[in-house]
Design a protein around this motif. Structure first.
Motif, PDB file in Angstrom:
ATOM      1  N   GLY A 279      -4.945  23.994  15.526  1.00 24.15           N
ATOM      2  CA  GLY A 279      -4.872  23.102  16.808  1.00 24.15           C
ATOM      3  C   GLY A 279      -5.580  23.321  17.895  1.00 24.15           C
ATOM      4  N   ARG A 328      -2.181  12.828  14.554  1.00 28.66           N
ATOM      5  CA  ARG A 328      -1.013  13.635  14.193  1.00 28.66           C
ATOM      6  C   ARG A 328      -1.161  15.070  14.974  1.00 28.66           C
ATOM      7  N   MET A 329      -2.482  15.616  14.762  1.00 30.76           N
ATOM      8  CA  MET A 329      -2.668  16.944  15.352  1.00 30.76           C
ATOM      9  C   MET A 329      -2.526  16.930  16.899  1.00 30.76           C
ATOM     10  N   ASP A 332       0.634  16.787  18.865  1.00 24.24           N
ATOM     11  CA  ASP A 332       1.352  18.001  19.269  1.00 24.24           C
ATOM     12  C   ASP A 332       1.094  18.598  20.998  1.00 24.24           C
ATOM     13  N   TYR A 333       0.101  17.816  21.584  1.00 24.13           N
ATOM     14  CA  TYR A 333      -0.266  18.209  22.705  1.00 24.13           C
ATOM     15  C   TYR A 333       0.122  17.118  23.844  1.00 24.13           C
ATOM     16  N   PRO A 340       2.456  12.730  25.306  1.00 26.27           N
ATOM     17  CA  PRO A 340       1.616  12.892  24.093  1.00 26.27           C
ATOM     18  C   PRO A 340       0.011  12.554  24.068  1.00 26.27           C
TER      19      PRO A 340
END
Length: 420
Positions: A279, A328-329, A332-333, A340
């Motif tokens: 990530g 999707r990746m 997460d941030y 998001p």
């Protein structure tokens, strides 16, 4: 009549002893740098002082190719440390049972570890968790054990010194707890003595016994010691190096200075080679891909990422990164407003496509990526302050416009013609 003269005791010169251990290493091992010899020698000594420290760094001999001296380095280590346990394959339960006895705690020497944690191996999460838990003295494994007709929960200690050797890299959580020695094949002008176990093993054992005796004389001094760290060495690297610097300080002579020089060199080398998690690598590469642009379509981002020669995006577990996995990746941030990171509509002329804005990524770039050197900038509005700190002046016109009007584009309608 009793002789009142007390017996003469000989105190080992710690600096001279470490010099002897290093000289022994140099006879049989070719390490990539002077700092590597210093670190490994101090690690050998620290293994005799485990109870004095709150953590024990993992020592990792890693190389890109076989025949680089990793196994020989383990063989020499085996002769210098207390109660060595050498293995090329051990189950989590076997390792647990081996190290949970504090009175007979071994020094674990794990060769061919790439077969356990390499790309072709399965996750082995239980073993990785056990290795990580054993890094700290307070670490332990909790098990349910039978107590008569019932079961009770009990914590078992797993603190133990550990050396690993293998091809490639180790899982990030182990790497961050390790002093990494990047082994190489010997060049034609690099020579070592032939190691003969039945002859040279005894020489190593003699040094091991001297290390153990010296450790007994400095253990009280080292218990709870707070060695001075080189400037810039903090957090996990400081935890990793604290025992070795404490040993160097106790030995005296030139070892405190050499230890801190080695610490800085190896910590900085680890930073240079550490790309972080997938990530974080994605965020860093995205910052390069944007290169000052205020927004890019997902299709353009994918094209640029998968075109990077030294990046993993063209082959992630057998398939290239796509817009779905990108979303999707990044999900997460979060943005600066704690939302998001998601793709948004980008309108260029009459065409609309999904993409990302630099303003949405700016907070994650600031938190997870190494800073970009500052460049002169004109006055900025609060909405663009974070982004301006990340991009060169040439990209600031687009950034400033994005803060007030999301319509201007950094891609043409022709760029969107291939977007489905």
């Amino acid at each position: 009549m009793t002789d009142p003269t007390p017996p003469v005791t000989t105190t080992e010169d710690g600096a001279a002893l470490l010099d002897a251990v290093e000289a022994h290493r140099r006879r049989f091992n070719v390490f990539p740098s002077e700092s590597a010899y210093v670190a490994v020698t101090l690690w050998d000594a620290h293994a005799h002082l485990m109870d004095a420290f709150e953590a024990t760094p993992r020592l990792a001999f890693l190389s890109p190719e076989p025949g680089s001296g990793k196994t020989r380095a383990l063989e020499i280590t085996e002769t210098l440390v207390p109660r060595p346990l050498t293995t090329v394959d051990i189950s989590p339960s076997a390792l647990f049972r081996s190290v949970c006895d504090e009175q007979a705690r071994p020094t674990v020497l794990f060769d061919e570890v790439d077969t356990v944690f390499g790309a072709a191996a399965s996750g082995n999460e239980d073993l990785r968790g056990l290795i990580n838990a054993g890094y700290r003295r307070t670490g332990g494994v909790i098990r349910s054990v039978r107590d008569g007709d019932s079961h009770v929960v009990q914590k078992f200690p797993v603190y133990a010194a550990l050396v690993l050797a293998g091809l490639g890299d180790l899982p990030d959580t182990i790497m961050s707890r390790s002093i990494v020695i990047r082994m190489r094949r010997r060049a034609p002008n690099e020579t070592v003595e032939h190691y003969r176990q039945r002859i040279n093993e005894a020489e190593g054992h003699a040094l091991r016994d001297r290390l153990a005796a010296w450790a007994d004389t400095v253990r009280e001094q080292l218990t709870g010691a707070w060695p001075e760290m080189p400037e810039g060495v903090t957090d996990r690297p400081a935890d990793v190096w604290e025992p070795l610097l404490a040993v160097a300080d106790a030995a005296g002579g030139h070892w405190p200075e050499r230890a801190r020089t080695a610490c800085l060199e190896l910590v900085n080398a680890a930073k240079d080679t550490d790309k972080g998690s997938v990530g974080v690598r994605l965020l860093a590469d995205l910052r390069d891909v944007f290169a000052g642009a205020e927004r890019l379509t997902s299709a353009t981002i994918i094209e640029r990422l998968t075109g990077m020669d030294d990046a993993p995006w063209a082959d992630l577990d057998g398939r290239p990164l796509n817009t779905r996995s990108l979303s999707r990746m990044l999900g997460d941030y979060v943005t600066a407003t704690n939302q998001p990171i998601r793709p948004r509509n980008i309108k260029i002329g009459t065409a609309v496509a999904k993409g990302y804005y630099a303003t949405d990524l700016a907070d994650a770039w600031t938190r997870y990526c190494a800073p970009i050197p500052e460049t002169p900038a004109t006055s900025a509005t609060p909405a663009t302050a974070q982004v301006r700190a990340l991009f060169p002046v040439a990209g600031e016109v687009a950034v400033a416009v994005a803060a007030t009007d999301p319509a201007p584009a950094t891609e043409t309608a022709a760029d969107l013609s291939t977007v489905g």
